[in-house]
Design a protein around this motif. Structure first.
Motif, PDB file in Angstrom:
ATOM      1  N   HIS A 146      -2.886  18.734  -2.466  1.00  0.00           N
ATOM      2  CA  HIS A 146      -4.172  18.051  -2.271  1.00  0.00           C
ATOM      3  C   HIS A 146      -4.120  16.630  -2.823  1.00  0.00           C
ATOM      4  CE1 HIS A 146      -6.190  21.460  -0.556  1.00  0.00           C
ATOM      5  NE2 HIS A 146      -6.067  22.201  -1.635  1.00  0.00           N
ATOM      6  N   ALA A 147      -3.517  16.493  -4.011  1.00  0.00           N
ATOM      7  CA  ALA A 147      -3.457  15.172  -4.639  1.00  0.00           C
ATOM      8  C   ALA A 147      -2.579  14.219  -3.834  1.00  0.00           C
ATOM      9  CB  ALA A 147      -2.933  15.298  -6.071  1.00  0.00           C
ATOM     10  N   VAL A 148      -1.441  14.726  -3.339  1.00  0.00           N
ATOM     11  CA  VAL A 148      -0.551  13.887  -2.530  1.00  0.00           C
ATOM     12  C   VAL A 148      -1.243  13.485  -1.233  1.00  0.00           C
ATOM     13  CG1 VAL A 148       1.572  13.901  -1.159  1.00  0.00           C
ATOM     14  CG2 VAL A 148       1.597  14.747  -3.513  1.00  0.00           C
ATOM     15  N   ALA A 149      -1.910  14.461  -0.597  1.00  0.00           N
ATOM     16  CA  ALA A 149      -2.618  14.161   0.647  1.00  0.00           C
ATOM     17  C   ALA A 149      -3.704  13.109   0.409  1.00  0.00           C
ATOM     18  CB  ALA A 149      -3.219  15.434   1.231  1.00  0.00           C
ATOM     19  N   ALA A 150      -4.394  13.214  -0.732  1.00  0.00           N
ATOM     20  CA  ALA A 150      -5.449  12.250  -1.041  1.00  0.00           C
ATOM     21  C   ALA A 150      -4.870  10.849  -1.252  1.00  0.00           C
ATOM     22  CB  ALA A 150      -6.210  12.693  -2.289  1.00  0.00           C
ATOM     23  N   ALA A 151      -3.729  10.766  -1.958  1.00  0.00           N
ATOM     24  CA  ALA A 151      -3.102   9.461  -2.201  1.00  0.00           C
ATOM     25  C   ALA A 151      -2.665   8.808  -0.894  1.00  0.00           C
ATOM     26  CB  ALA A 151      -1.909   9.618  -3.141  1.00  0.00           C
ATOM     27  N   GLN A 152      -2.109   9.598  -0.008  1.00  0.00           N
ATOM     28  CA  GLN A 152      -1.644   9.042   1.253  1.00  0.00           C
ATOM     29  C   GLN A 152      -2.807   8.761   2.207  1.00  0.00           C
ATOM     30  OE1 GLN A 152       1.505  11.617   2.618  1.00  0.00           O
ATOM     31  NE2 GLN A 152       2.945  10.720   1.171  1.00  0.00           N
TER      32      GLN A 152
ATOM     33  N   LEU B 268       0.832  -1.207   0.000  1.00  0.00           N
ATOM     34  CA  LEU B 268       0.000   0.000   0.000  1.00  0.00           C
ATOM     35  C   LEU B 268       0.864   1.253   0.000  1.00  0.00           C
ATOM     36  CD1 LEU B 268      -2.858  -0.925   2.504  1.00  0.00           C
ATOM     37  CD2 LEU B 268      -3.024  -0.703   0.016  1.00  0.00           C
ATOM     38  N   ARG B 269       1.931   1.252   0.819  1.00  0.00           N
ATOM     39  CA  ARG B 269       2.825   2.398   0.852  1.00  0.00           C
ATOM     40  C   ARG B 269       3.562   2.559  -0.474  1.00  0.00           C
ATOM     41  NH1 ARG B 269       0.747   5.954   3.797  1.00  0.00           N
ATOM     42  NH2 ARG B 269       0.672   5.512   6.018  1.00  0.00           N
ATOM     43  N   ALA B 270       3.967   1.453  -1.062  1.00  0.00           N
ATOM     44  CA  ALA B 270       4.647   1.523  -2.350  1.00  0.00           C
ATOM     45  C   ALA B 270       3.706   2.081  -3.416  1.00  0.00           C
ATOM     46  CB  ALA B 270       5.152   0.141  -2.763  1.00  0.00           C
ATOM     47  N   ARG B 271       2.449   1.665  -3.369  1.00  0.00           N
ATOM     48  CA  ARG B 271       1.472   2.187  -4.325  1.00  0.00           C
ATOM     49  C   ARG B 271       1.273   3.682  -4.137  1.00  0.00           C
ATOM     50  NH1 ARG B 271      -4.443  -0.463  -4.451  1.00  0.00           N
ATOM     51  NH2 ARG B 271      -4.828   0.987  -2.719  1.00  0.00           N
ATOM     52  N   ALA B 272       1.223   4.138  -2.876  1.00  0.00           N
ATOM     53  CA  ALA B 272       1.083   5.568  -2.605  1.00  0.00           C
ATOM     54  C   ALA B 272       2.300   6.333  -3.118  1.00  0.00           C
ATOM     55  CB  ALA B 272       0.886   5.810  -1.107  1.00  0.00           C
ATOM     56  N   ARG B 273       3.502   5.755  -2.928  1.00  0.00           N
ATOM     57  CA  ARG B 273       4.712   6.429  -3.414  1.00  0.00           C
ATOM     58  C   ARG B 273       4.718   6.521  -4.934  1.00  0.00           C
ATOM     59  NH1 ARG B 273       7.096   3.355   0.767  1.00  0.00           N
ATOM     60  NH2 ARG B 273       7.732   1.742  -0.719  1.00  0.00           N
ATOM     61  N   ARG B 274       4.246   5.466  -5.590  1.00  0.00           N
ATOM     62  CA  ARG B 274       4.187   5.522  -7.056  1.00  0.00           C
ATOM     63  C   ARG B 274       3.217   6.595  -7.514  1.00  0.00           C
ATOM     64  NH1 ARG B 274       4.390  -0.214  -6.440  1.00  0.00           N
ATOM     65  NH2 ARG B 274       2.123  -0.366  -6.675  1.00  0.00           N
ATOM     66  N   ARG B 275       2.097   6.698  -6.818  1.00  0.00           N
ATOM     67  CA  ARG B 275       1.117   7.725  -7.186  1.00  0.00           C
ATOM     68  C   ARG B 275       1.688   9.129  -6.963  1.00  0.00           C
ATOM     69  NH1 ARG B 275      -1.629  10.229 -10.351  1.00  0.00           N
ATOM     70  NH2 ARG B 275      -3.391  11.451  -9.573  1.00  0.00           N
ATOM     71  N   VAL B 276       2.393   9.319  -5.856  1.00  0.00           N
ATOM     72  CA  VAL B 276       3.009  10.619  -5.589  1.00  0.00           C
ATOM     73  C   VAL B 276       4.052  10.941  -6.657  1.00  0.00           C
ATOM     74  CG1 VAL B 276       4.482  11.909  -3.987  1.00  0.00           C
ATOM     75  CG2 VAL B 276       2.537  10.591  -3.118  1.00  0.00           C
ATOM     76  N   ALA B 277       4.813   9.929  -7.063  1.00  0.00           N
ATOM     77  CA  ALA B 277       5.805  10.134  -8.120  1.00  0.00           C
ATOM     78  C   ALA B 277       5.140  10.555  -9.428  1.00  0.00           C
ATOM     79  CB  ALA B 277       6.625   8.859  -8.335  1.00  0.00           C
ATOM     80  N   GLU B 278       3.986   9.966  -9.739  1.00  0.00           N
ATOM     81  CA  GLU B 278       3.246  10.360 -10.935  1.00  0.00           C
ATOM     82  C   GLU B 278       2.765  11.808 -10.816  1.00  0.00           C
ATOM     83  OE1 GLU B 278       0.063   7.620 -11.224  1.00  0.00           O
ATOM     84  OE2 GLU B 278       1.311   5.919 -11.849  1.00  0.00           O
ATOM     85  N   ILE B 279       2.262  12.162  -9.645  1.00  0.00           N
ATOM     86  CA  ILE B 279       1.787  13.532  -9.417  1.00  0.00           C
ATOM     87  C   ILE B 279       2.928  14.530  -9.592  1.00  0.00           C
ATOM     88  CG2 ILE B 279       0.874  15.109  -7.668  1.00  0.00           C
ATOM     89  CD1 ILE B 279      -0.636  12.651  -6.507  1.00  0.00           C
ATOM     90  N   ASP B 280       4.088  14.205  -9.003  1.00  0.00           N
ATOM     91  CA  ASP B 280       5.234  15.099  -9.104  1.00  0.00           C
ATOM     92  C   ASP B 280       5.780  15.152 -10.528  1.00  0.00           C
ATOM     93  OD1 ASP B 280       5.075  15.806  -6.476  1.00  0.00           O
ATOM     94  OD2 ASP B 280       6.617  14.418  -5.787  1.00  0.00           O
TER      95      ASP B 280
ATOM     96  N   VAL C 179       4.315   5.776   8.458  1.00  0.00           N
ATOM     97  CA  VAL C 179       4.133   7.218   8.262  1.00  0.00           C
ATOM     98  C   VAL C 179       4.932   7.634   7.036  1.00  0.00           C
ATOM     99  CG1 VAL C 179       4.451   9.498   9.256  1.00  0.00           C
ATOM    100  CG2 VAL C 179       3.832   7.571  10.719  1.00  0.00           C
ATOM    101  N   ALA C 180       4.289   8.313   6.088  1.00  0.00           N
ATOM    102  CA  ALA C 180       4.943   8.718   4.838  1.00  0.00           C
ATOM    103  C   ALA C 180       5.138  10.224   4.816  1.00  0.00           C
ATOM    104  CB  ALA C 180       4.103   8.280   3.631  1.00  0.00           C
ATOM    105  N   ALA C 181       6.241  10.675   4.219  1.00  0.00           N
ATOM    106  CA  ALA C 181       6.532  12.109   4.115  1.00  0.00           C
ATOM    107  C   ALA C 181       5.812  12.701   2.911  1.00  0.00           C
ATOM    108  CB  ALA C 181       8.032  12.320   3.978  1.00  0.00           C
ATOM    109  N   THR C 182       5.484  14.011   3.003  1.00  0.00           N
ATOM    110  CA  THR C 182       4.770  14.684   1.913  1.00  0.00           C
ATOM    111  C   THR C 182       5.510  15.915   1.423  1.00  0.00           C
ATOM    112  OG1 THR C 182       3.492  16.018   3.488  1.00  0.00           O
ATOM    113  CG2 THR C 182       2.546  13.918   2.804  1.00  0.00           C
ATOM    114  N   ALA C 183       6.761  16.101   1.830  1.00  0.00           N
ATOM    115  CA  ALA C 183       7.490  17.313   1.452  1.00  0.00           C
ATOM    116  C   ALA C 183       7.673  17.382  -0.060  1.00  0.00           C
ATOM    117  CB  ALA C 183       8.848  17.345   2.142  1.00  0.00           C
ATOM    118  N   GLN C 184       7.656  18.622  -0.585  1.00  0.00           N
ATOM    119  CA  GLN C 184       7.875  18.810  -2.006  1.00  0.00           C
ATOM    120  C   GLN C 184       9.339  18.549  -2.351  1.00  0.00           C
ATOM    121  OE1 GLN C 184       6.770  22.759  -3.038  1.00  0.00           O
ATOM    122  NE2 GLN C 184       4.609  22.505  -2.571  1.00  0.00           N
ATOM    123  N   PRO C 185       9.601  17.882  -3.471  1.00  0.00           N
ATOM    124  CA  PRO C 185      10.984  17.725  -3.924  1.00  0.00           C
ATOM    125  C   PRO C 185      11.585  19.093  -4.249  1.00  0.00           C
ATOM    126  CG  PRO C 185       9.507  16.229  -5.082  1.00  0.00           C
ATOM    127  CD  PRO C 185       8.646  17.188  -4.332  1.00  0.00           C
ATOM    128  N   PRO C 186      12.917  19.249  -4.096  1.00  0.00           N
ATOM    129  CA  PRO C 186      13.550  20.542  -4.406  1.00  0.00           C
ATOM    130  C   PRO C 186      13.281  21.020  -5.827  1.00  0.00           C
ATOM    131  CG  PRO C 186      15.069  19.108  -3.232  1.00  0.00           C
ATOM    132  CD  PRO C 186      13.867  18.276  -3.558  1.00  0.00           C
TER     133      PRO C 186
END
Length: 238
Positions: free
Chosen positions: A156-162, A47-59, A194-201
């Motif tokens: 918002h999208a990252v928060a929703a994925a997590q 589940l965490r890996a899926r959330a990370r993949r979704r965040v990567a797509e969003i970014d 617990v997953a981090a939501t910070a924006q990449p540089p």
């Protein structure tokens, strides 16, 4: 309404499936998989890996958006620089013409008439250049605002994925708790839950880059105004 109904039904089905998976894993998997704080159930890891993949797509989408906005901002900046470099916009004879006064002699020299025609042409070109500069500057401001909106949408999208992952993990934990014979030994959190939501540089730099472009053109516009619209000399200086 039909869309929301489908989304709610899908969410309910996924939570039910996560609950059943937790109950099944609690009966079949080793005890340490659930009671060791340094461990994490495979389902939670997925589940965490899926959330990370979704965040990567969003970014990734946001990086593409940043590239497009910066390209448009660079184009607007080039327009400004082109307009600011138009030749012949300095005041005729190096100064602004004095305002006409009542009783001014109607008969003027040929040189003065020529100077006034040149000044009228200069003012026409100056207005056209100023309008183009203002439109391009406004466009850069709009692009900066669009970027801020895109950043907010990303959050918002990252928060929703997590949040989706959190809900399913909570349902899974409920299933584990319902079936595990030593449920009191389960830690409050599994490792990595617990997953981090910070924006990449690379994303936060977009704000700085657009800000630099706007600051640069504003500085150049200010200098240009001093060159093409110098202040009239005071009576003491005239």
């Amino acid at each position: 309404m039909a869309l929301w109904s489908r989304l709610f039904t899908r969410g309910t089905n996924e939570r039910d499936a996560a609950y059943r998976q937790g109950a099944r894993d609690a009966r079949q998997h080793p005890l340490g998989e659930f009671t060791d704080p340094e461990s994490q159930p495979a389902y939670v890891s997925e589940l965490r890996a899926r959330a990370r993949r979704r965040v990567a797509e969003i970014d990734g989408d946001l990086v593409a958006r940043r590239t497009a906005l910066l390209g448009q901002a660079a184009g607007a900046r080039e327009t400004i620089l082109r307009e600011l470099s138009r030749p012949g916009l300095e005041p005729v004879n190096g100064h602004q013409p004095p305002a006409a006064t009542a009783g001014e002699d109607a008969f003027i020299s040929i040189a003065e008439a020529r100077r006034r025609r040149e000044e009228r042409r200069r003012q026409d070109v100056l207005r056209a250049a100023g309008d183009a500069v203002q439109r391009a500057r406004t466009r850069i401001e709009q692009l900066s605002q669009e970027w801020q909106s895109a950043l907010a949408e990303r959050e918002h999208a990252v928060a929703a994925a997590q949040a989706e992952a959190d809900v399913l993990i909570a349902a899974y934990r409920s299933g584990v708790m319902s079936a595990h014979p030593r449920r009191e030994e389960l830690p409050p959190l599994w490792k990595g839950e617990v997953a981090a939501t910070a924006q990449p540089p690379t994303l936060t730099e977009g704000t700085q880059e657009l800000g630099r472009i706007l600051q640069d053109v504003e500085h150049r516009i200010e200098l240009w105004h001093h060159q093409v619209r110098p202040a009239l000399p005071s009576p003491e200086e005239a």
